[in-house]
Design a protein around this motif. Structure first.
Motif, PDB file in Angstrom:
ATOM      1  N   VAL A  69     -33.834  23.441  19.296  1.00 37.47           N
ATOM      2  CA  VAL A  69     -32.558  24.152  19.263  1.00 37.47           C
ATOM      3  C   VAL A  69     -31.391  23.235  18.930  1.00 37.47           C
ATOM      4  O   VAL A  69     -30.298  23.710  18.622  1.00 37.47           O
ATOM      5  CB  VAL A  69     -32.276  24.858  20.614  1.00 37.47           C
ATOM      6  CG1 VAL A  69     -33.267  25.973  20.845  1.00 37.47           C
ATOM      7  CG2 VAL A  69     -32.336  23.861  21.759  1.00 37.47           C
ATOM      8  N   ASP A  70     -31.616  21.925  18.991  1.00 40.46           N
ATOM      9  CA  ASP A  70     -30.548  20.979  18.640  1.00 40.46           C
ATOM     10  C   ASP A  70     -30.662  20.579  17.170  1.00 40.46           C
ATOM     11  O   ASP A  70     -29.877  21.002  16.339  1.00 40.46           O
ATOM     12  CB  ASP A  70     -30.596  19.751  19.548  1.00 40.46           C
ATOM     13  CG  ASP A  70     -30.335  20.115  20.996  1.00 40.46           C
ATOM     14  OD1 ASP A  70     -29.554  21.062  21.213  1.00 40.46           O
ATOM     15  OD2 ASP A  70     -30.898  19.472  21.886  1.00 40.46           O
ATOM     16  N   SER A 123     -36.133  31.628  22.450  1.00 36.45           N
ATOM     17  CA  SER A 123     -36.408  30.293  21.936  1.00 36.45           C
ATOM     18  C   SER A 123     -35.600  29.239  22.675  1.00 36.45           C
ATOM     19  O   SER A 123     -36.055  28.117  22.867  1.00 36.45           O
ATOM     20  CB  SER A 123     -36.091  30.232  20.436  1.00 36.45           C
ATOM     21  OG  SER A 123     -34.729  30.523  20.205  1.00 36.45           O
ATOM     22  N   ALA A 124     -34.422  29.604  23.108  1.00 34.10           N
ATOM     23  CA  ALA A 124     -33.581  28.639  23.818  1.00 34.10           C
ATOM     24  C   ALA A 124     -34.193  28.241  25.151  1.00 34.10           C
ATOM     25  O   ALA A 124     -34.007  27.137  25.628  1.00 34.10           O
ATOM     26  CB  ALA A 124     -32.192  29.222  24.037  1.00 34.10           C
ATOM     27  N   GLN A 130     -36.818  21.697  25.678  1.00 32.99           N
ATOM     28  CA  GLN A 130     -37.415  20.554  26.366  1.00 32.99           C
ATOM     29  C   GLN A 130     -38.550  19.919  25.568  1.00 32.99           C
ATOM     30  O   GLN A 130     -39.112  18.916  25.988  1.00 32.99           O
ATOM     31  CB  GLN A 130     -37.959  21.000  27.737  1.00 32.99           C
ATOM     32  CG  GLN A 130     -36.925  21.532  28.697  1.00 32.99           C
ATOM     33  CD  GLN A 130     -36.557  22.970  28.430  1.00 32.99           C
ATOM     34  OE1 GLN A 130     -37.235  23.651  27.688  1.00 32.99           O
ATOM     35  NE2 GLN A 130     -35.479  23.429  29.015  1.00 32.99           N
ATOM     36  N   THR A 131     -38.915  20.497  24.427  1.00 34.80           N
ATOM     37  CA  THR A 131     -40.102  20.025  23.738  1.00 34.80           C
ATOM     38  C   THR A 131     -39.791  19.583  22.322  1.00 34.80           C
ATOM     39  O   THR A 131     -38.921  20.138  21.658  1.00 34.80           O
ATOM     40  CB  THR A 131     -41.179  21.122  23.683  1.00 34.80           C
ATOM     41  OG1 THR A 131     -40.636  22.252  22.989  1.00 34.80           O
ATOM     42  CG2 THR A 131     -41.603  21.542  25.069  1.00 34.80           C
ATOM     43  N   THR A 132     -40.514  18.574  21.868  1.00 33.23           N
ATOM     44  CA  THR A 132     -40.461  18.130  20.485  1.00 33.23           C
ATOM     45  C   THR A 132     -41.852  18.282  19.901  1.00 33.23           C
ATOM     46  O   THR A 132     -42.800  17.691  20.403  1.00 33.23           O
ATOM     47  CB  THR A 132     -40.018  16.667  20.396  1.00 33.23           C
ATOM     48  OG1 THR A 132     -38.720  16.532  20.971  1.00 33.23           O
ATOM     49  CG2 THR A 132     -39.973  16.200  18.946  1.00 33.23           C
ATOM     50  N   LEU A 133     -41.989  19.099  18.863  1.00 34.18           N
ATOM     51  CA  LEU A 133     -43.287  19.351  18.260  1.00 34.18           C
ATOM     52  C   LEU A 133     -43.508  18.382  17.111  1.00 34.18           C
ATOM     53  O   LEU A 133     -42.730  18.357  16.159  1.00 34.18           O
ATOM     54  CB  LEU A 133     -43.359  20.804  17.762  1.00 34.18           C
ATOM     55  CG  LEU A 133     -43.127  21.869  18.846  1.00 34.18           C
ATOM     56  CD1 LEU A 133     -43.194  23.253  18.254  1.00 34.18           C
ATOM     57  CD2 LEU A 133     -44.152  21.731  19.958  1.00 34.18           C
ATOM     58  N   HIS A 134     -44.568  17.603  17.183  1.00 33.46           N
ATOM     59  CA  HIS A 134     -44.813  16.588  16.171  1.00 33.46           C
ATOM     60  C   HIS A 134     -45.275  17.226  14.869  1.00 33.46           C
ATOM     61  O   HIS A 134     -46.102  18.137  14.854  1.00 33.46           O
ATOM     62  CB  HIS A 134     -45.867  15.594  16.679  1.00 33.46           C
ATOM     63  CG  HIS A 134     -45.439  14.883  17.923  1.00 33.46           C
ATOM     64  ND1 HIS A 134     -44.368  14.013  17.944  1.00 33.46           N
ATOM     65  CD2 HIS A 134     -45.925  14.916  19.190  1.00 33.46           C
ATOM     66  CE1 HIS A 134     -44.219  13.531  19.170  1.00 33.46           C
ATOM     67  NE2 HIS A 134     -45.141  14.063  19.937  1.00 33.46           N
TER      68      HIS A 134
END
Length: 437
Positions: free
Chosen positions: A118-119, A319-320, A325-329
């Motif tokens: 979201v960022d 989605s927010a 909290q997650t970063t999907l590689h």
């Protein structure tokens, strides 16, 4: 419903009583002198592996010089048949189609965005994957999350809240239980995979309404799983959908163990049981199993559920809530995309046919040998009932001696009397070869 023989139940209760008595005695003497402080079962769990989770993998040997109080890894490994993995179709190991394309994707995309979605963490690969997933299961929209457990526990509080009603199968996964509890909605439970009891609960709750005020429920959601991971049973989805339509309740389907593993093209229990996906309001599945990657998927029957009616409702926070909290590689995302394409356009049809053939053969042969095996045909999950706590470590160790890696499960993960060797997933190995080990 599992029927436990009377003698089996009696001996199991006696064994647990004996275990409890000796445990109390050991704890008493431990206060005086630490002469018996080891865990005799420790070697049966957390066994490290040193290879991809393919049909065969390397289990690292461990030794103990203090009766399992501590375990030390050695440099030796055992090549074992893998019956303790979710890697149903083998995409979690090296694959001739997926692996080269995943490596190539790293030249275009970095391994990670180093940011929450979201960022600044959403790329074209995320949106392409969501479109691919939605098209695959026949839904208009999808949202990709970073974790399957978090998907259930985070989405249910968004879909309903105070004034809502969640009716959950009695054997639903803990992530569903926690999500329901966190929603603030009223929770009711129906007997496992029993549509008639679900209808009874629905009828009673609709008649009574909300507690104290007796107002109509704002929303009613029935939550079930496609394949129950500890039982290997297929959900009676057609009957449940029929009941939910009759009483105007929403259906939330968790396909963590069924998407990609059952159905002629791997599209899950809806395809296997002939159910139109339009009749399932919310579908959830994971990429950690059949697709050999990480992250989870959340598919809905309406774009409005994801975006919200006006873009500002609780649905708009979907989605927010799950993604910051997650970063999907990127490599994981690309593996999912390629395995989706590969699994059901190229080699996937052969793999799906193979896992069905092996699973059904293995199940029938185990039953002929006298094992009590739970679950339905076509299900890749085959729990073998052990019952008695003394059998749990013995079964695990004897399998390892024969180079078969299994996972044993007992209380509190299962009811007290229902210990089992769970997660007997047949992957791509030959069933006949396995039975000779």
């Amino acid at each position: 419903m599992i029927t436990i023989p009377y003698l089996t139940a009696l001996t199991t209760y006696f064994s647990y009583g004996l275990l409890f008595a000796f445990g109390q005695l050991r704890d008493f003497f431990r206060k005086i002198v630490d002469w018996w402080s080891h865990n005799s079962l420790q070697d049966c769990f957390n066994r490290p592996i040193s290879s991809p989770p393919d049909a065969w993998f390397d289990v690292v040997e461990r030794i103990s010089n203090d009766n399992n109080k501590t375990l030390k890894r050695t440099t030796r490994v055992n090549r074992c048949l893998n019956l303790g993995s979710y890697n149903y179709l083998g995409f979690g190991a090296a694959d001739e189609y997926c692996t080269p394309r995943v490596i190539e994707s790293l030249k275009k995309f970095s391994p990670s965005t180093c940011s929450a979605r979201v960022d600044g963490g959403t790329t074209t690969l995320h949106t392409e994957l969501e479109e691919c997933v939605a098209n695959f299961v026949g839904k208009p929209a999808a949202v990709v999350f970073g974790m399957g457990y978090a998907t259930n526990s985070a989405i249910l509080p968004v879909l309903t809240g105070k004034g809502g009603l969640i009716i959950s199968d009695s054997l639903n996964h803990n992530s569903i239980v926690n999500g329901a509890r966190g929603s603030g909605a009223t929770i009711r439970v129906f007997q496992h995979n029993t549509p008639s009891h679900l209808e009874k609960v629905l009828r009673e709750q609709i008649a009574d309404g909300q507690p104290r005020t007796h107002r109509p429920w704002k929303k009613i959601i029935v939550v079930v799983e496609g394949i129950y991971s500890m039982e290997g049973e297929l959900c009676k989805l057609p009957e449940i959908i029929s009941i939910c339509k009759k009483y105007k309740a929403y259906v939330y389907l968790d396909e963590a163990h069924s998407i990609g593993a059952v159905g002629n093209t791997g599209r899950g229990v809806c395809e296997l049981l002939g159910v139109d996906t339009a009749d399932v309001d919310i579908m959830m599945g994971t990429f950690t199993k059949s697709f050999g990657s990480c992250a989870a998927q959340q598919i809905t029957s309406s774009i409005k559920v994801i975006l919200g009616e006006d873009g500002s409702s609780r649905g708009g926070n979907l989605s927010a809530l799950g993604l910051p909290q997650t970063t999907l590689h990127h490599c994981c995302l690309y593996l999912i995309k390629t395995s989706l394409i590969c699994a059901f356009l190229n080699a996937g049809a052969q793999k799906l046919a193979k896992i069905r053939e092996n699973s059904n053969f293995f199940r029938s042969e185990l039953q002929k040998m006298g094992f009590e095996v739970l679950g339905d045909n076509d299900s890749p999950v085959m729990p073998i009932m052990l019952y008695n706590p003394a059998k749990i470590p013995a079964f695990s160790r004897e399998c390892l001696k024969r180079n078969v890696a299994v996972v044993t499960v007992a209380f509190p993960a299962t009811p007290l009397l229902l210990a089992r060797a769970a997660y007997a997933f047949l992957l791509l190995t030959q069933g006949k070869t396995l039975l000779k080990l």
